[in-house]
Design a protein around this motif. Structure first.
Motif, mmCIF file in Angstrom:
data_model
loop_
_atom_site.group_PDB
_atom_site.id
_atom_site.type_symbol
_atom_site.label_atom_id
_atom_site.label_comp_id
_atom_site.label_asym_id
_atom_site.label_seq_id
_atom_site.Cartn_x
_atom_site.Cartn_y
_atom_site.Cartn_z
ATOM 1 N N GLU A 131 -6.454 -3.585 -30.672
ATOM 2 C CA GLU A 131 -6.144 -4.289 -29.436
ATOM 3 C C GLU A 131 -5.901 -3.272 -28.330
ATOM 4 O O GLU A 131 -6.208 -3.513 -27.172
ATOM 5 C CB GLU A 131 -4.887 -5.142 -29.612
ATOM 6 C CG GLU A 131 -5.037 -6.237 -30.637
ATOM 7 C CD GLU A 131 -3.716 -6.921 -30.938
ATOM 8 O OE1 GLU A 131 -2.818 -6.938 -30.076
ATOM 9 O OE2 GLU A 131 -3.602 -7.448 -32.053
ATOM 10 N N ILE A 132 -5.295 -2.150 -28.728
ATOM 11 C CA ILE A 132 -5.003 -1.062 -27.794
ATOM 12 C C ILE A 132 -5.411 0.242 -28.460
ATOM 13 O O ILE A 132 -5.087 0.481 -29.613
ATOM 14 C CB ILE A 132 -3.496 -1.007 -27.456
ATOM 15 C CG1 ILE A 132 -3.055 -2.301 -26.795
ATOM 16 C CG2 ILE A 132 -3.194 0.192 -26.564
ATOM 17 C CD1 ILE A 132 -1.556 -2.405 -26.607
ATOM 18 N N ASN A 133 -6.124 1.068 -27.732
ATOM 19 C CA ASN A 133 -6.495 2.397 -28.221
ATOM 20 C C ASN A 133 -6.461 3.342 -27.029
ATOM 21 O O ASN A 133 -7.311 3.260 -26.151
ATOM 22 C CB ASN A 133 -7.883 2.378 -28.866
ATOM 23 C CG ASN A 133 -8.194 3.674 -29.557
ATOM 24 O OD1 ASN A 133 -7.301 4.325 -30.090
ATOM 25 N ND2 ASN A 133 -9.453 4.062 -29.561
ATOM 26 N N LEU A 134 -5.452 4.190 -26.976
ATOM 27 C CA LEU A 134 -5.275 5.112 -25.857
ATOM 28 C C LEU A 134 -5.462 6.544 -26.331
ATOM 29 O O LEU A 134 -4.956 6.916 -27.383
ATOM 30 C CB LEU A 134 -3.858 4.990 -25.277
ATOM 31 C CG LEU A 134 -3.436 3.628 -24.756
ATOM 32 C CD1 LEU A 134 -1.946 3.639 -24.438
ATOM 33 C CD2 LEU A 134 -4.228 3.264 -23.532
ATOM 34 N N ASN A 135 -6.167 7.330 -25.543
ATOM 35 C CA ASN A 135 -6.310 8.765 -25.792
ATOM 36 C C ASN A 135 -5.773 9.487 -24.573
ATOM 37 O O ASN A 135 -6.209 9.221 -23.455
ATOM 38 C CB ASN A 135 -7.776 9.135 -26.014
ATOM 39 C CG ASN A 135 -8.295 8.558 -27.299
ATOM 40 O OD1 ASN A 135 -7.889 8.961 -28.374
ATOM 41 N ND2 ASN A 135 -9.183 7.584 -27.198
ATOM 42 N N VAL A 136 -4.832 10.397 -24.803
ATOM 43 C CA VAL A 136 -4.179 11.105 -23.711
ATOM 44 C C VAL A 136 -4.291 12.599 -23.954
ATOM 45 O O VAL A 136 -4.096 13.074 -25.080
ATOM 46 C CB VAL A 136 -2.689 10.694 -23.624
ATOM 47 C CG1 VAL A 136 -1.976 11.433 -22.523
ATOM 48 C CG2 VAL A 136 -2.566 9.193 -23.421
ATOM 49 N N GLY A 151 -5.997 16.957 -31.855
ATOM 50 C CA GLY A 151 -6.301 18.290 -31.329
ATOM 51 C C GLY A 151 -5.951 18.387 -29.864
ATOM 52 O O GLY A 151 -4.801 18.576 -29.505
ATOM 53 N N LYS A 152 -6.946 18.228 -29.005
ATOM 54 C CA LYS A 152 -6.709 18.319 -27.565
ATOM 55 C C LYS A 152 -6.141 17.032 -26.986
ATOM 56 O O LYS A 152 -5.728 17.000 -25.837
ATOM 57 C CB LYS A 152 -8.001 18.685 -26.842
ATOM 58 C CG LYS A 152 -8.486 20.075 -27.175
ATOM 59 C CD LYS A 152 -9.729 20.430 -26.400
ATOM 60 C CE LYS A 152 -10.161 21.842 -26.771
ATOM 61 N NZ LYS A 152 -11.314 22.263 -25.977
ATOM 62 N N THR A 153 -6.129 15.961 -27.779
ATOM 63 C CA THR A 153 -5.583 14.689 -27.311
ATOM 64 C C THR A 153 -4.621 14.100 -28.342
ATOM 65 O O THR A 153 -4.639 14.460 -29.517
ATOM 66 C CB THR A 153 -6.684 13.651 -27.035
ATOM 67 O OG1 THR A 153 -7.389 13.386 -28.242
ATOM 68 C CG2 THR A 153 -7.642 14.114 -25.957
ATOM 69 N N ILE A 154 -3.792 13.170 -27.864
ATOM 70 C CA ILE A 154 -2.939 12.357 -28.722
ATOM 71 C C ILE A 154 -3.484 10.937 -28.617
ATOM 72 O O ILE A 154 -3.756 10.452 -27.513
ATOM 73 C CB ILE A 154 -1.462 12.400 -28.256
ATOM 74 C CG1 ILE A 154 -0.936 13.837 -28.265
ATOM 75 C CG2 ILE A 154 -0.600 11.477 -29.096
ATOM 76 C CD1 ILE A 154 -0.865 14.492 -29.630
ATOM 77 N N GLN A 155 -3.669 10.288 -29.758
ATOM 78 C CA GLN A 155 -4.253 8.953 -29.781
ATOM 79 C C GLN A 155 -3.221 7.937 -30.257
ATOM 80 O O GLN A 155 -2.569 8.141 -31.273
ATOM 81 C CB GLN A 155 -5.460 8.929 -30.708
ATOM 82 C CG GLN A 155 -6.163 7.593 -30.791
ATOM 83 C CD GLN A 155 -7.280 7.627 -31.798
ATOM 84 O OE1 GLN A 155 -7.031 7.732 -32.997
ATOM 85 N NE2 GLN A 155 -8.511 7.563 -31.313
ATOM 86 N N TYR A 156 -3.078 6.849 -29.518
ATOM 87 C CA TYR A 156 -2.184 5.751 -29.856
ATOM 88 C C TYR A 156 -3.042 4.523 -30.083
ATOM 89 O O TYR A 156 -3.924 4.217 -29.279
ATOM 90 C CB TYR A 156 -1.220 5.501 -28.694
ATOM 91 C CG TYR A 156 -0.463 4.202 -28.778
ATOM 92 C CD1 TYR A 156 0.760 4.136 -29.438
ATOM 93 C CD2 TYR A 156 -0.971 3.049 -28.212
ATOM 94 C CE1 TYR A 156 1.449 2.944 -29.512
ATOM 95 C CE2 TYR A 156 -0.288 1.849 -28.286
ATOM 96 C CZ TYR A 156 0.927 1.798 -28.939
ATOM 97 O OH TYR A 156 1.598 0.620 -29.024
#
Length: 77
Positions: free
Chosen positions: A64-69, A49-54
């Motif tokens: 190991e990696i979880n980014l929310n932008v 929605g308002k963010t993109i999650q990697y």
């Protein structure tokens, strides 16, 4: 690396918010990209929605990696 990555979904991500989630898109969100790497890790990009999650995680393990932008800061090419 994933064969699907050659189809070039790339994101410039800036902003680390969490390192604890599994590599799965949350319910009611859209998977933009998902593949399994040769070393048995799941790489996934989700439209939340308002963010993109990697996220990147070994199968069955915490991410190991979880980014929310913020969507307006994420760029795809």
């Amino acid at each position: 690396m994933c064969n699907e990555m050659k189809q070039s979904i790339g994101f410039l991500l800036g902003g680390l918010l969490s390192m604890s989630a599994l590599a799965n898109c949350p319910p009611q969100t859209k998977t933009i990209f998902k593949c399994t790497t040769t070393n048995h890790k799941i790489l996934q990009v989700c439209d939340v929605g308002k963010t993109i999650q990697y996220s990147l995680a070994k199968i069955g393990q915490p991410a190991e990696i979880n980014l929310n932008v913020d969507r307006h800061k994420a760029k795809k090419f």
